[in-house]
Scaffold this active site. Structure first.
Site, PDB file in Angstrom:
ATOM      1  N   HIS A 191      44.070  -1.696 -27.053  1.00 12.12           N
ATOM      2  CA  HIS A 191      44.810  -1.623 -25.788  1.00 12.12           C
ATOM      3  C   HIS A 191      45.647  -0.349 -25.736  1.00 12.12           C
ATOM      4  O   HIS A 191      46.248   0.067 -26.724  1.00 12.12           O
ATOM      5  CB  HIS A 191      45.735  -2.831 -25.659  1.00 12.12           C
ATOM      6  CG  HIS A 191      45.051  -4.070 -25.177  1.00 12.12           C
ATOM      7  ND1 HIS A 191      44.353  -4.125 -23.990  1.00 12.12           N
ATOM      8  CD2 HIS A 191      44.985  -5.325 -25.711  1.00 12.12           C
ATOM      9  CE1 HIS A 191      43.878  -5.344 -23.811  1.00 12.12           C
ATOM     10  NE2 HIS A 191      44.242  -6.088 -24.852  1.00 12.12           N
ATOM     11  N   CYS A 239      41.593   2.397 -22.517  1.00 12.85           N
ATOM     12  CA  CYS A 239      41.552   2.512 -21.055  1.00 12.85           C
ATOM     13  C   CYS A 239      42.361   3.718 -20.578  1.00 12.85           C
ATOM     14  O   CYS A 239      43.316   4.142 -21.220  1.00 12.85           O
ATOM     15  CB  CYS A 239      42.107   1.250 -20.403  1.00 12.85           C
ATOM     16  SG  CYS A 239      41.154  -0.241 -20.766  1.00 12.85           S
TER      17      CYS A 239
END
Length: 351
Positions: free
Chosen positions: A250, A319
């Site tokens: 993440h 991301c």
């Protein structure tokens, strides 16, 4: 020559100049002493009499000449019926405290005619808020409640998920270290969600466990880094003599271990620690933006990394932009050292 003092005559006959039971000239009522001016010793000519003493708050004058307080007993106060009416007004209809001004019905102002029941009800309804006002208040309350809930959700996402993920990742790292120290580790194949290594990025102060698989629930949301080791995205392990060791993590929330990997520069160290060895990689290149479906970045010789042939590589994926998952950010590294744990930590972790 002194003039004679005339006497007054009335229905009671001739009487000297003194008090009477009633004033025939429109003065005090019968039963009270009338006011008469004192006799003038010098002349008996006609004169305007002095006004009587002021009444006490508009009340009558007692027989002794003193003002009488309103509501006092006697005929001047209006009798027993007037006293009952006054007491009823003070205590309320049922003897309780007077009603509050806000609860009292609309009373006409001085000079207005009394309102009928229909008019009073209409005026009372006119004071109530309209449907538009009630609706606007309800919408405002909904917006406020929604805002509070959104604030709580943002606080949960940006703060609490990190707190919880850091605790879980730290616990998993400690468990790995304990297992390695006691010889309980089992190098080789690992089940999904099982931790098997620790990733170090010294420049970013990152120390995070590596677990098998890239499942959010089993791995990534627990603050760990996941290894692409399942199905079509299966990549190599660090001890393999050739191949690409692919990792995902993440960038925001849930521990956000890869939040700042965009700050890595060519030559920065990336270290993978296993039960028996340290694998040291040097950052080689970065791909700032690519599609989530671009799986070629995980190939044994990843496309776009600048490598010309087979080797021992590492790929970090996350991301981008921050707080979105629209695109992917890719960082590649090339292994430069394989060091057994028995020889101690590599220089990248000692500095």
């Amino acid at each position: 020559m002194t003039a004679l003092r005339p006497e007054r005559e009335d229905a009671y006959g001739t009487a000297p100049y003194e008090s009477f039971g009633g004033d025939p000239y429109g003065g005090q009522p019968y039963g009270q002493e009338s006011y008469l001016p004192p006799p003038d010793e010098e002349t008996v000519a006609l004169r305007i009499p002095e006004p009587p003493p002021a009444a006490f708050n508009g009340g009558p004058i007692s027989a002794s000449g003193a003002p009488t307080a309103p509501g006092a007993t006697g005929s001047a106060s209006g009798g027993r019926a007037a006293r009952r009416k006054a007491a009823k007004g003070r205590r309320g209809r049922h003897g309780g405290a007077p009603a509050a001004a806000d609860d009292a019905p609309d009373m006409p102002s001085q000079g207005e005619r009394p309102l009928s029941r229909v008019e009073a009800r209409r005026r009372q309804r006119a004071r109530k808020p309209s449907a538009a006002v009630v609706a606007s208040r309800a919408v405002g309350e909904v917006f406020i409640t929604t805002g509070v809930l959104m604030l709580l959700f943002v606080t949960y996402q940006l703060w609490w998920t990190n707190v919880r993920a850091h605790a879980q990742a730290s616990q998993e790292a400690d468990s790995l270290q304990d297992d390695w120290a006691s010889g309980k580790g089992n190098p080789g194949t690992f089940s999904p969600g099982q931790g098997f290594a620790i990733l170090h990025i010294p420049k970013l102060d990152v120390v995070v466990p590596i677990a098998e698989g890239v499942s959010n629930k089993k791995v990534l949301d627990k603050g760990m880094v996941g290894h692409y080791g399942e199905d079509a995205l299966k990549t190599a392990m660090p001890e393999d003599k050739t191949g690409n060791f692919g990792l995902a993590g993440h960038r925001n929330t849930h521990g956000e271990p890869f939040r700042y990997i965009n700050r890595l520069e060519k030559g920065d160290s990336i270290v993978v620690e296993t039960q028996n060895e340290y694998f040291v990689y040097k950052m080689a290149s970065i791909l700032p933006v690519t599609s989530p479906s671009n799986t070629s970045v995980l190939d044994p010789v990843p496309a776009g990394a600048g490598f010309t042939g087979p080797g021992r590589y590492i790929t970090l994926t996350t991301c981008t932009p921050e707080f979105t998952s629209k695109y992917r950010l890719i960082v590649w590294g090339k292994m430069v050292e394989e060091r057994p744990r028995s020889k101690g930590k590599p220089d990248a972790l000692v500095q």
